[in-house]
Enzyme design. Sequence first.
Site, PDB file in Angstrom:
ATOM      1  CE1 TYR A   1      35.092  38.174  49.190  1.00 47.06           C
ATOM      2  CE2 TYR A   1      35.834  37.149  47.150  1.00 47.06           C
ATOM      3  CZ  TYR A   1      35.923  37.290  48.521  1.00 47.06           C
ATOM      4  OH  TYR A   1      36.850  36.567  49.222  1.00 47.06           O
ATOM      5  N   GLY A   2      34.987  42.182  47.585  1.00 41.85           N
ATOM      6  CA  GLY A   2      35.216  42.820  48.881  1.00 41.85           C
ATOM      7  C   GLY A   2      35.943  44.140  48.771  1.00 41.85           C
ATOM      8  CB  THR A   3      38.816  45.456  50.731  1.00 42.93           C
ATOM      9  OG1 THR A   3      39.829  44.501  50.399  1.00 42.93           O
ATOM     10  CG2 THR A   3      38.157  45.104  52.061  1.00 42.93           C
ATOM     11  CG  LEU A   4      40.977  43.710  45.974  1.00 41.41           C
ATOM     12  CD1 LEU A   4      41.389  42.411  45.299  1.00 41.41           C
ATOM     13  CD2 LEU A   4      42.122  44.705  45.959  1.00 41.41           C
TER      14      LEU A   4
ATOM     15  CD  GLU B   1      42.782  39.300  48.089  1.00 35.85           C
ATOM     16  OE1 GLU B   1      42.726  39.113  49.316  1.00 35.85           O
ATOM     17  OE2 GLU B   1      42.015  40.070  47.500  1.00 35.85           O
TER      18      GLU B   1
END
Length: 154
Positions: A7-10, A82
């Site tokens: 949901y983010g920087t990936l 992570e």
Amino acid sequence: MADVFVYGTLKRGQPNHQVLLDATHGCATFRGRGRTVQPCPLVIAGQHNIPRLLNLPGRGHRVSGEIYTVDERMLRFLDEFEGCPDLYQRVRVSVGVLEREGASEEPPAAAERRLQCFVYITATYPPAWAQLPHLDNYDAQGAHGLPYHPRENR
């Protein structure tokens, strides 16, 4: 093989997406776009403006992201990347599939397919983080005005 919801920087087009493309970490195959079935607060927090999904089910919004099928080697790499279990914890959540890779049309909302996916959440955080603005979708260049600080610049 396991399904992982990012949901983010990936996500594609975001600062850390390249780690999912690097075959030395294992295999990650894009399966489509999805959204958490249960609302959860997605906030941008900390000195590096990192997107974090807080472990407060039922609060916030249904969060949009991407679904990948990964092999065991990539899953182990993502755990390390992570900071699991110290920074993030890997848990299973129900994700509604919005768009499947290769599908010619999206299913009607009533027919939303659900998958159980691993997601990296934050269970331990300063109480003030729960009061930060809750997002439903993360973009490092978004209107929030909080630029992400990549690892190599920290």
